[in-house]
Structures are given as C-alpha cells and as structure tokens.
Design an enzyme around this catalytic site. Structure first.
Site, PDB file in Angstrom:
ATOM      1  N   ASP A 236      35.550 -19.672 -66.858  1.00  0.00           N
ATOM      2  CA  ASP A 236      35.420 -18.762 -65.165  1.00  0.00           C
ATOM      3  C   ASP A 236      35.013 -18.587 -64.295  1.00  0.00           C
ATOM      4  O   ASP A 236      33.877 -19.240 -64.509  1.00  0.00           O
ATOM      5  CB  ASP A 236      34.681 -16.995 -66.089  1.00  0.00           C
ATOM      6  CG  ASP A 236      35.056 -16.220 -64.635  1.00  0.00           C
ATOM      7  OD1 ASP A 236      35.676 -16.114 -63.970  1.00  0.00           O
ATOM      8  OD2 ASP A 236      34.143 -14.755 -65.280  1.00  0.00           O
TER       9      ASP A 236
ATOM     10  N   GLU B 193      13.996 -40.050 -53.903  1.00  0.00           N
ATOM     11  CA  GLU B 193      12.037 -40.291 -54.297  1.00  0.00           C
ATOM     12  C   GLU B 193      11.777 -38.420 -54.279  1.00  0.00           C
ATOM     13  O   GLU B 193      10.659 -38.250 -53.468  1.00  0.00           O
ATOM     14  CB  GLU B 193      11.331 -41.178 -53.488  1.00  0.00           C
ATOM     15  CG  GLU B 193      11.155 -42.478 -53.374  1.00  0.00           C
ATOM     16  CD  GLU B 193      10.451 -42.960 -52.243  1.00  0.00           C
ATOM     17  OE1 GLU B 193      10.221 -44.069 -52.235  1.00  0.00           O
ATOM     18  OE2 GLU B 193      10.616 -42.472 -50.761  1.00  0.00           O
TER      19      GLU B 193
ATOM     20  N   GLU C 214       9.389 -35.505 -54.452  1.00  0.00           N
ATOM     21  CA  GLU C 214       8.477 -34.404 -54.570  1.00  0.00           C
ATOM     22  C   GLU C 214       7.958 -33.714 -55.308  1.00  0.00           C
ATOM     23  O   GLU C 214       9.780 -32.689 -55.652  1.00  0.00           O
ATOM     24  CB  GLU C 214       7.686 -34.997 -53.273  1.00  0.00           C
ATOM     25  CG  GLU C 214       7.725 -36.186 -52.571  1.00  0.00           C
ATOM     26  CD  GLU C 214       7.317 -36.464 -51.172  1.00  0.00           C
ATOM     27  OE1 GLU C 214       6.653 -37.671 -50.769  1.00  0.00           O
ATOM     28  OE2 GLU C 214       7.589 -36.074 -50.113  1.00  0.00           O
TER      29      GLU C 214
ATOM     30  N   GLU D  95       1.092 -37.029 -54.738  1.00  0.00           N
ATOM     31  CA  GLU D  95       0.651 -37.430 -54.099  1.00  0.00           C
ATOM     32  C   GLU D  95       0.153 -37.026 -52.650  1.00  0.00           C
ATOM     33  O   GLU D  95      -1.351 -36.268 -52.340  1.00  0.00           O
ATOM     34  CB  GLU D  95       2.752 -36.668 -53.155  1.00  0.00           C
ATOM     35  CG  GLU D  95       3.805 -37.323 -53.522  1.00  0.00           C
ATOM     36  CD  GLU D  95       3.603 -38.272 -51.379  1.00  0.00           C
ATOM     37  OE1 GLU D  95       2.615 -38.049 -50.656  1.00  0.00           O
ATOM     38  OE2 GLU D  95       4.209 -39.284 -52.025  1.00  0.00           O
TER      39      GLU D  95
ATOM     40  N   GLU E  93       4.871 -37.356 -57.395  1.00  0.00           N
ATOM     41  CA  GLU E  93       6.306 -38.064 -57.322  1.00  0.00           C
ATOM     42  C   GLU E  93       6.095 -38.743 -58.452  1.00  0.00           C
ATOM     43  O   GLU E  93       5.377 -39.602 -58.541  1.00  0.00           O
ATOM     44  CB  GLU E  93       5.859 -38.967 -55.426  1.00  0.00           C
ATOM     45  CG  GLU E  93       7.232 -39.602 -55.549  1.00  0.00           C
ATOM     46  CD  GLU E  93       7.055 -40.301 -54.089  1.00  0.00           C
ATOM     47  OE1 GLU E  93       7.628 -41.762 -54.100  1.00  0.00           O
ATOM     48  OE2 GLU E  93       7.114 -39.412 -53.201  1.00  0.00           O
TER      49      GLU E  93
ATOM     50  N   HIS F 120      12.637 -38.704 -49.895  1.00  0.00           N
ATOM     51  CA  HIS F 120      13.209 -40.080 -48.410  1.00  0.00           C
ATOM     52  C   HIS F 120      14.412 -40.641 -49.915  1.00  0.00           C
ATOM     53  O   HIS F 120      14.312 -40.705 -51.490  1.00  0.00           O
ATOM     54  CB  HIS F 120      12.316 -40.589 -48.458  1.00  0.00           C
ATOM     55  CG  HIS F 120      11.103 -39.587 -47.818  1.00  0.00           C
ATOM     56  ND1 HIS F 120       9.943 -40.032 -48.239  1.00  0.00           N
ATOM     57  CD2 HIS F 120      11.362 -38.014 -47.359  1.00  0.00           C
ATOM     58  CE1 HIS F 120       9.255 -39.048 -47.119  1.00  0.00           C
ATOM     59  NE2 HIS F 120       9.498 -38.100 -46.826  1.00  0.00           N
TER      60      HIS F 120
ATOM     61  N   ARG G 192       6.606 -44.764 -40.185  1.00  0.00           N
ATOM     62  CA  ARG G 192       6.464 -43.169 -40.356  1.00  0.00           C
ATOM     63  C   ARG G 192       6.880 -42.014 -40.202  1.00  0.00           C
ATOM     64  O   ARG G 192       6.764 -41.050 -40.581  1.00  0.00           O
ATOM     65  CB  ARG G 192       5.868 -42.961 -41.642  1.00  0.00           C
ATOM     66  CG  ARG G 192       6.263 -44.302 -43.212  1.00  0.00           C
ATOM     67  CD  ARG G 192       4.701 -43.345 -43.897  1.00  0.00           C
ATOM     68  NE  ARG G 192       5.290 -44.445 -45.506  1.00  0.00           N
ATOM     69  CZ  ARG G 192       5.176 -45.482 -46.321  1.00  0.00           C
ATOM     70  NH1 ARG G 192       4.988 -46.633 -45.023  1.00  0.00           N
ATOM     71  NH2 ARG G 192       5.769 -45.577 -47.049  1.00  0.00           N
TER      72      ARG G 192
ATOM     73  N   GLU H 116      15.890 -46.337 -45.846  1.00  0.00           N
ATOM     74  CA  GLU H 116      15.146 -44.870 -45.483  1.00  0.00           C
ATOM     75  C   GLU H 116      15.236 -43.082 -45.133  1.00  0.00           C
ATOM     76  O   GLU H 116      14.731 -43.900 -43.486  1.00  0.00           O
ATOM     77  CB  GLU H 116      13.970 -45.224 -46.552  1.00  0.00           C
ATOM     78  CG  GLU H 116      13.222 -43.591 -46.492  1.00  0.00           C
ATOM     79  CD  GLU H 116      11.567 -44.101 -46.391  1.00  0.00           C
ATOM     80  OE1 GLU H 116      10.992 -43.510 -47.233  1.00  0.00           O
ATOM     81  OE2 GLU H 116      10.863 -45.043 -46.188  1.00  0.00           O
TER      82      GLU H 116
ATOM     83  N   ARG I   8      14.495 -39.806 -44.103  1.00  0.00           N
ATOM     84  CA  ARG I   8      13.338 -39.537 -44.185  1.00  0.00           C
ATOM     85  C   ARG I   8      13.635 -37.658 -44.533  1.00  0.00           C
ATOM     86  O   ARG I   8      12.732 -36.499 -44.719  1.00  0.00           O
ATOM     87  CB  ARG I   8      12.076 -39.333 -43.423  1.00  0.00           C
ATOM     88  CG  ARG I   8      11.637 -40.770 -43.853  1.00  0.00           C
ATOM     89  CD  ARG I   8      11.552 -41.410 -43.326  1.00  0.00           C
ATOM     90  NE  ARG I   8       9.867 -41.259 -42.562  1.00  0.00           N
ATOM     91  CZ  ARG I   8       8.816 -40.980 -44.109  1.00  0.00           C
ATOM     92  NH1 ARG I   8       8.645 -41.608 -44.606  1.00  0.00           N
ATOM     93  NH2 ARG I   8       7.322 -41.030 -44.051  1.00  0.00           N
TER      94      ARG I   8
END
Length: 441
Positions: free
Chosen positions: A54, A132, A134, A187, A194, A243, A314, A331, A333
C-alpha cells in the site's frame, strides 16, 4: 553481480529464515517488511515479480485512490544484519519501487538517483561520492533531558572520550556489512563522533548511508545508549554535518584532475563547482531539509554559511582537499545527515552537470578566513550566504527548474508539500526561550 540462483544458494548456506525488504520514503526514513524464506520458487518470484504493498501509507508516495505499488529487491544489495541475533537468521535487500504495470515509480527516491546516473552512464561517466556523516551519542539526565554522552572534544582520547568502545563495535559491524571504513574519531562537540567510509558510486553510497544510520542506531541501542543524527541537538556547540566529497570519472580517469593546471583542478571541476554555488540556495532545501538544519548553519560553529570555494579552506561552502590525481575531489559542506541521500546526491549531481553544460564560472577561490569578514567586505567580494531558515530554502527551491527537473515533478511537489507542512507546524510553536525573554513584557 550475483544471479538469483547464486543468491538463493547463499541464503540457504546462511540458513536464512526471513528476508527483510527495505526502501525509503521521501524523507529518507527506512521502511521494510519481512518475508519468510520459503521454497526457492517463491523467492525467485519475489525477485522477478516483486511484492505488492500500500503506497498511500508511505510519505510522499501515492494517494489512497491509487495506492498499489510493487517493491522489487535489488540482488546487489544482499546483506546480513550484524546487530540482529544470529539465531534470527535475517538478511536484507534494498528495493526499487514499481507501478503494477511494471514501470519505475516516479516517486521512488532511489529510482530518481538511478535515472540521473543513467544519463551520465550513457556518456561513459560515473559519479563517485564519499560522505562523512557525524552523529551524537546521547544519554538522558534524571529529569529526562537529552545530554551528550561525554565532554570530550576533537580527537580526544580516554578517559575524556567515552566513545572508543562504541566506535570499535560500530566499525567491526560496519565492515561485516561491506563498508570500507577509513577512520573513526571523536568530533569537536561533546558526545559527537564521526566514522568516515570510502567513496564509491553514488547509488551504492546512498544505499550505504541509509544502512550506516540504521546500523549505528541499532548497535548503540543494543548497548543501552542512543544515537542522534539531528543536525543541531544542543545549543552552543557544533552541529552534525555530512560533508560530501565528490568527483566525476570516465573509466579510470578522474575528470576533476588536471595536473597541468596551477590548482590541479580541471575546467570541468571548476564548472561543476560553479553549478553547486549558483544553485546552492535551492540546493539547501534538499541537503539541509529540516527546520533544525538551519540552527547548525550559522556563523561561529565551523558550519559552511558562505557561498564560496577555497583550496583547503574550511570556512567556505566548498573545500578542495589537498589530494590530487585520482584523489582529486570537491567537498560540499552544507549537507547534514538528516537529508535523504538519494535526493541529495541527485540534486548535487544535477546542478554540477548544469555548471559543466553551461560553463558556469565559480570565480576566484577564497584563500582567507571568510568568518572574519564584515557584511560590507562580503558584499564587496560578492560572497553570498546560504538561507537562514527552511522557509527561505524551500522558496528558493520553488524557483529552481534545474533541481525540480532532476528530481521530477512528483517528488518535487511532494517534497514541497512536506516542507510547507513542517514549517507551518514549527512556526506556531512557543518555546522556552520565548517565554523567558518575553513573558514579562
């Protein structure tokens, strides 16, 4: 690829008693049913014909007047479940969803990602991604409030870090599930951890993210604790991101690599980033899809707020890790682990390809700490900010044809309906902060 006959033999060897058939709804929440492992003909029929269910009871699928859908297990997703007792003898397959007419269901998140990947596969390309995710290990105090499991910080060790036993057990069980775990560590925030796994084809990776979250919750629950993938569970500390490292390949050639360029990046890599940056406001609705996501995406907590890219930087939305050659990657983020990975990966691929197809220039890299810039300096350098709320994000999504076309009409409409409802539910709530601040007015 296992044939159905080989799979049945394997299931016989493992003394399987129950087959768990799993898929996800529009929000990425796993759904499953268990089917007894009967005679071989029944199992073969299950692979060929699927199992009727369903669809009107699943978020984002179909209406009650047209509710029949079919789930068909993907033979490549066979897995035992290490967190289940051995005597339960359960295996699991991830399913694709079809209509009763045996056509791919347009509201199946996994099917939508497969459709996008087929477009580039027909051109000899593949899309690899390494997330990645976390997460926090949490307890409850005597009053029932959620608290972090420890007071440790980035890369701390025992006795501050109370997570090594959790992570060791998690890594062992994840490896049993076929994960190639690259690293695990504590972390920045208290209770935050992580576990990073190796990048792979986007479909296999999306399947892995769903399995990863499900496995971690089940394993830690068996140990008497809780895990949350909520983006911002606690005020005043970093939130949890996911990320996403990504690259395009043609055979064994990484199309994002160009050793002759100053940065080591190809023109395609730059254009792909241009697409990500151009569409990042609308993309936020898909990769950071909850009200709580935007309590993570604020300055001051290492969260990517500013729409720029940088080499190793970063403080930018897009970072280019130092690895080059086949390891060259982008990457992105802003995604967090509350997202539906099938939809998030589809949306990122579609806007990246739009960047390549339309040669969208990402501009010059930001090689400075963007967090230190004033609003005037941000404006002078042309650096915008991500949406500050789900409301802003879904309004950007409403105006974005590239992402909506990539996700398809059905999912785009159902997704927006879900976000409207979530925002309306949230905006009428009254929180303790408001009472403390305004009760005396």
């Amino acid at each position: 690829m296992d044939t159905i006959g080989n799979l049945i033999e394997k299931m016989d060897e493992k003394a399987i008693k129950f087959v768990r058939l799993q898929f996800v709804d529009i929000n990425g929440v796993p759904k499953s049913i268990s089917v007894p492992f009967g005679n071989d003909d029944d199992i073969e029929d299950m692979f060929n014909d699927g199992v009727l269910f369903d669809g009107s009871s699943v978020d984002g699928f179909v209406e009650i007047h047209d509710s029949d859908l079919v789930m068909k297990p993907d033979p490549n997703t066979f897995s035992l479940l290490p967190w289940r007792p051995e005597e339960s003898c359960v295996c699991r397959f991830i399913c694709d969803i079809y209509t009763p007419e045996n056509k791919p269901f347009e509201g199946d998140p996994r099917g939508i990602l497969k459709k996008s990947l087929k477009k580039i596969k027909d051109k000899g390309l593949s899309y690899n991604i390494g997330p990645e995710p976390e997460f926090f290990i949490i307890d409850q105090d005597e009053e029932g409030n959620y608290i972090p499991h420890d007071d440790a910080s980035y890369f701390d060790v025992e006795p501050l870090d109370k997570g090594p036993n959790f992570r060791r057990k998690l890594v062992v069980d994840l490896e049993e599930l076929g994960f190639e775990v690259e690293a695990s560590h504590h972390e920045v925030a208290p209770g935050q951890n992580e576990i990073a796994f190796k990048f792979d084809d986007a479909l296999k990776t999306a399947d892995a993210v769903i399995t990863f979250k499900q496995a971690i919750k089940a394993i830690v629950d068996n140990m008497g604790y809780m895990v949350t993938f909520m983006p911002k569970p606690f005020f005043g500390v970093n939130g949890s991101g996911m990320h996403c490292h990504q690259s395009l390949f043609k055979g064994n050639e990484n199309l994002f690599s160009d050793e002759s360029s100053k940065s080591g990046l190809s023109q395609d890599a730059l254009y792909f980033m241009g697409g990500l940056l151009k569409h990042s406001e609308a993309l936020s609705a898909v990769v950071a899809p909850t009200v709580n996501s935007y309590k993570r995406l604020v300055p001051g907590y290492e969260a990517p707020v500013y729409m720029a890219y940088g080499l190793k930087n970063r403080s930018a939305l897009i970072r280019i890790p130092a690895a080059r050659g086949k390891g060259t990657r982008i990457e992105y983020r802003s995604p967090d682990p509350s997202c539906n990975p099938y939809l998030a990966f589809t949306a990122m691929l579609e806007v990246g390809l739009d960047g390549i197809n339309n040669k969208i220039d990402p501009g010059e890299p930001a090689e400075f700490n963007i967090y230190n810039l004033t609003n005037e300096e941000l404006e002078e350098k042309g650096i915008g900010t991500l949406p500050a709320s789900l409301w802003e994000a879904y309004h950007a999504f409403e105006e974005n044809n590239v992402i909506q076309k990539g996700l398809g009409k059905h999912i785009s409409e159902k997704f927006l309906d879900s976000k409207y409802a979530e925002w309306d539910e949230y905006r009428i709530q009254v929180f303790g902060y408001e009472q403390k601040k305004y009760i005396g007015l």
